[in-house]
Design an enzyme around this catalytic site. Structure first.
Site, PDB file in Angstrom:
ATOM      1  N   LYS A 184       0.978  -1.202  -0.001  1.00  0.00           N
ATOM      2  CA  LYS A 184      -0.014   0.015  -0.028  1.00  0.00           C
ATOM      3  C   LYS A 184       0.812   1.075  -0.067  1.00  0.00           C
ATOM      4  O   LYS A 184       2.001   1.215   0.533  1.00  0.00           O
ATOM      5  CB  LYS A 184      -0.965   0.038   1.406  1.00  0.00           C
ATOM      6  CG  LYS A 184      -2.057   0.827   1.245  1.00  0.00           C
ATOM      7  CD  LYS A 184      -3.229   0.007   0.376  1.00  0.00           C
ATOM      8  CE  LYS A 184      -4.687   0.857   0.479  1.00  0.00           C
ATOM      9  NZ  LYS A 184      -5.795  -0.371   0.082  1.00  0.00           N
TER      10      LYS A 184
HETATM   11  P1  NAD Z   1     -13.137   7.523  -2.556  1.00  0.00           P
HETATM   12  O1  NAD Z   1     -12.036   8.318  -2.304  1.00  0.00           O
HETATM   13  O2  NAD Z   1     -13.687   7.145  -3.875  1.00  0.00           O
HETATM   14  O3  NAD Z   1     -14.365   7.859  -1.439  1.00  0.00           O
HETATM   15  C1  NAD Z   1     -14.365   8.204  -0.094  1.00  0.00           C
HETATM   16  C2  NAD Z   1     -15.702   8.654   0.448  1.00  0.00           C
HETATM   17  O4  NAD Z   1     -15.597   8.432   1.791  1.00  0.00           O
HETATM   18  C3  NAD Z   1     -15.902   9.907   0.056  1.00  0.00           C
HETATM   19  O5  NAD Z   1     -17.485   9.767  -0.236  1.00  0.00           O
HETATM   20  C4  NAD Z   1     -15.592  10.927   1.057  1.00  0.00           C
HETATM   21  O6  NAD Z   1     -16.454  11.720   1.145  1.00  0.00           O
HETATM   22  C5  NAD Z   1     -15.721   9.759   2.203  1.00  0.00           C
HETATM   23  N1  NAD Z   1     -15.006  10.411   3.387  1.00  0.00           N
HETATM   24  C6  NAD Z   1     -13.814  10.659   3.535  1.00  0.00           C
HETATM   25  N2  NAD Z   1     -13.649  11.053   4.784  1.00  0.00           N
HETATM   26  C7  NAD Z   1     -14.683  10.841   5.621  1.00  0.00           C
HETATM   27  C8  NAD Z   1     -15.150  11.057   7.153  1.00  0.00           C
HETATM   28  N3  NAD Z   1     -14.350  11.355   7.862  1.00  0.00           N
HETATM   29  N4  NAD Z   1     -16.513  10.668   7.356  1.00  0.00           N
HETATM   30  C9  NAD Z   1     -17.205  10.398   6.514  1.00  0.00           C
HETATM   31  N5  NAD Z   1     -16.924  10.276   5.108  1.00  0.00           N
HETATM   32  C10 NAD Z   1     -15.840  10.539   4.597  1.00  0.00           C
HETATM   33  O7  NAD Z   1     -12.678   5.984  -1.796  1.00  0.00           O
HETATM   34  P2  NAD Z   1     -12.882   4.567  -2.078  1.00  0.00           P
HETATM   35  O8  NAD Z   1     -12.084   3.878  -3.284  1.00  0.00           O
HETATM   36  O9  NAD Z   1     -14.448   4.477  -2.317  1.00  0.00           O
HETATM   37  O10 NAD Z   1     -12.624   3.853  -0.736  1.00  0.00           O
HETATM   38  C11 NAD Z   1     -13.300   3.985   0.398  1.00  0.00           C
HETATM   39  C12 NAD Z   1     -12.789   2.761   1.365  1.00  0.00           C
HETATM   40  O11 NAD Z   1     -12.748   1.704   0.718  1.00  0.00           O
HETATM   41  C13 NAD Z   1     -11.360   3.106   1.817  1.00  0.00           C
HETATM   42  O12 NAD Z   1     -11.345   2.615   3.021  1.00  0.00           O
HETATM   43  C14 NAD Z   1     -10.663   2.073   0.797  1.00  0.00           C
HETATM   44  O13 NAD Z   1      -9.330   1.755   1.352  1.00  0.00           O
HETATM   45  C15 NAD Z   1     -11.577   0.990   0.709  1.00  0.00           C
HETATM   46  N6  NAD Z   1     -11.204   0.141  -0.322  1.00  0.00           N
HETATM   47  C16 NAD Z   1     -11.390   0.812  -1.618  1.00  0.00           C
HETATM   48  C17 NAD Z   1     -11.294  -0.094  -2.638  1.00  0.00           C
HETATM   49  C18 NAD Z   1     -11.281   0.326  -4.362  1.00  0.00           C
HETATM   50  O14 NAD Z   1     -11.261  -0.687  -5.131  1.00  0.00           O
HETATM   51  N7  NAD Z   1     -11.754   1.497  -4.310  1.00  0.00           N
HETATM   52  C19 NAD Z   1     -11.028  -1.640  -2.575  1.00  0.00           C
HETATM   53  C20 NAD Z   1     -10.962  -2.180  -1.260  1.00  0.00           C
HETATM   54  C21 NAD Z   1     -11.206  -1.169  -0.043  1.00  0.00           C
END
Ligand code: NAD
Length: 516
Positions: A184
């Site tokens: 990561k």
């Molecule tokens: P993203 O950047 O597309 O979206 C993040 C979202 O979280 C946004 O809507 C933002 O407003 C919100 N957010 C951020 N801080 C916040 C807070 N303090 N309180 C409430 N909402 C908040 O990110 P993503 O790719 O959707 O990833 C989200 C989570 O899923 C992360 O933990 C990431 O590690 C995990 N994840 C993502 C993937 C992927 O394929 N994108 C895969 C596995 C896990």
């Protein structure tokens, strides 16, 4: 002459707790439960490599809005007329970037370093300077294959956080049965405060430095919070720049646009995987998702896609919380409408805040919305012990990485709230990343239906093994065989998932041995 000091340093009785030690608590419990070989435990409890480096980039000139009080002294400043709309790039934090050439032919009036725009506001001109950003890549373990894991652009990142997230990828790739290890990384930056060309320059410089550490068979990044397919395209271009056999290197990153070697189904894969798990959870109880109410925290890639797919299967979305606001509608939020609202280019923060089809509520009230399923899909550590006490859901499906603290885990267990742990619930992303990687290597392209059929099988099969470990019901069915993994007693779901991961990783060390 000073007396020689003659004392022994007493070891700190309670080692410092960090985000990483918290995240590893479950690892140690699983290791104890299965009697993990001590040397394997040593190999896994710290990452293989921790890289910290710096990225510099030249920023553009920007306009910072002046407080109306301070703007009074510019009362007679004429309005600057910018002819080409590309001349000004509005950022989510209210600042505006000046895009050089697009300003040619405009009538720009600058007085004492300030100018007035047609919106009536007075802005201070801030000359663009070079800026330095801290960047990271943690490579946790590669016993099962190349390091694999996302790139995060976020202001609050640290080595400790990336260590935790990289380790989590090691467990997740083992659970999803993809031949990868865990990694990561990312940059300490709020991408919403930078323009498109600035982010391009920062990303290219990031990859320039990262290039010596990664490769399609060594370490393969993907999107995470604050990054997306566009950032992956830039990373791929920079990695392959000048290479003679560019086409064979496309597997250097996953999560690319399908038109440049990405996989069908990858954008939705994590959200899709979350829903496959929830669907299987209910199927196990003879129920479907029809009419099930749910809430989502985070409406980015994972949260919005999970919501769309849940709604498509008859689920009813009651509340959403993101970093800029919280919305609630007891009759159900119209998911396509809220998606369109968030994706509207005028919605610079990409937030659900202000969505007309729901009422605004406070974040603290979000957790108390009574719904069957809660999908945390934002950042880690959001469900604390205190939040867990107030939750009114029956099941948490962890879309985010590490959204539930160890203390909250204990509360959920006590309160009988079920959990689909992150390392299976959000493994859809890395699973389809693996499919993308194979397609790149084989120069193939699969249909979305093929991708989803494989994904559904992979996730449900492994989720069933985890449920069997949790209930201590070893069995072999047409779809799965949990006999090698059950431990002779019932364990909670998160421990069960970790047991599956560790048994699969341990096999590599036991069978292959250690190189000297
Ligand atoms: P993203 O950047 O597309 O979206 C993040 C979202 O979280 C946004 O809507 C933002 O407003 C919100 N957010 C951020 N801080 C916040 C807070 N303090 N309180 C409430 N909402 C908040 O990110 P993503 O790719 O959707 O990833 C989200 C989570 O899923 C992360 O933990 C990431 O590690 C995990 N994840 C993502 C993937 C992927 O394929 N994108 C895969 C596995 C896990």
């Amino acid at each position: 002459m000073p007396e020689p000091q003659n004392f022994m340093r007493v070891p700190d009785p309670t080692p410092k707790r960090t985000l990483y030690t918290d995240a590893m608590e479950i690892f140690h419990r699983a290791a104890d439960t299965i009697g993990l070989a001590p040397r394997v435990r040593l190999e896994l409890e710290e990452p293989d490599y921790e890289h910290i480096f710096y990225v510099t980039a030249k920023l553009k000139d920007r306009l910072r809005p002046l407080h109306p009080e301070a703007a009074r002294s510019f009362g007679d400043l004429p309005v600057t007329q910018v002819r080409d709309p590309n001349g000004l790039e509005r950022l989510a934090d209210g600042q505006i970037l000046l895009n050089g050439k697009a300003l040619l032919g405009s009538d720009v009036v600058i007085r004492r370093g300030h100018l007035r725009l047609p919106d009536g506001g007075v802005y201070q001109l801030i000359p663009g300077e070079s800026q330095r950003f801290k960047a990271y890549r943690v490579q946790h373990n590669q016993a099962r294959g190349p390091y694999k894991g996302g790139i995060r652009y976020h202001r609050e990142v640290s080595l400790d956080l990336f260590k935790a997230l990289a380790a989590e990828m090691t467990w997740k790739t083992a659970i999803a049965e993809v031949p990868f290890g865990g990694g990561k990384g990312g940059i300490a930056i709020d991408p919403r405060q930078y323009g498109k060309e600035e982010l391009e320059a920062i990303t290219l410089r990031f990859m320039y430095k990262l290039k010596r550490l990664i490769g399609p068979n060594i370490d393969i990044p993907a999107p995470d919070v604050g990054t997306n397919g566009e950032i992956m395209a830039l990373m791929m271009r920079q990695y392959l720049d000048g290479e003679r056999e560019r086409h064979v290197g496309r597997a250097i990153v996953t999560g690319k646009d399908v038109r440049i070697g990405g996989s069908e189904g990858r954008v939705k894969a994590t959200g899709q995987g979350v829903v496959y798990c929830i669907e299987d959870y209910y199927a196990d109880r003879g129920e479907t998702l029809k009419g099930k109410t749910f809430t989502v925290q985070g409406f980015g890639n994972v949260g919005s896609n999970a919501a769309e797919i849940m709604a498509g299967l008859g689920g009813r979305l009651l509340a959403v919380n993101d970093s800029d606001g919280t919305i609630f509608n007891p009759d159900g939020i119209d998911v396509p409408a809220v998606l369109a609202y968030v994706q509207d280019p005028k919605n610079l923060k990409r937030s659900v805040a202000g969505f007309p089809g729901a009422q605004k509520i406070e974040k603290k009230d979000f957790w108390e919305v009574p719904a069957e399923v809660c999908i945390p899909a934002a950042l880690g550590g959001e469900i604390t012990g205190e939040v867990a006490e107030r939750l009114k859901c029956k099941i948490i499906a962890e879309g985010a990485n590490g959204p539930t603290t160890p203390e909250a885990d204990r509360v959920l267990l006590k309160r009988g709230i079920d959990l689909i742990p992150d390392i299976i619930a959000n493994a859809g992303g890395v699973t389809v990343s693996y499919y993308e990687w194979i397609q790149n290597k084989r120069m193939e392209s699969w249909t979305e239906a093929e991708v989803n059929a494989k994904l559904e099988h992979a996730l449900k099969r492994n989720y069933r093994i985890i449920r069997d470990i949790a209930r201590n019901t070893p069995r072999k069915t047409e779809m799965h065989d949990s006999r090698p993994f059950c431990v002779g007693k019932q364990v909670e779901p998160r421990l069960a998932a970790m047991i599956l991961a560790l048994k699969r990783i341990e096999a590599h060390y036991v069978i292959e041995g250690f190189s000297q």
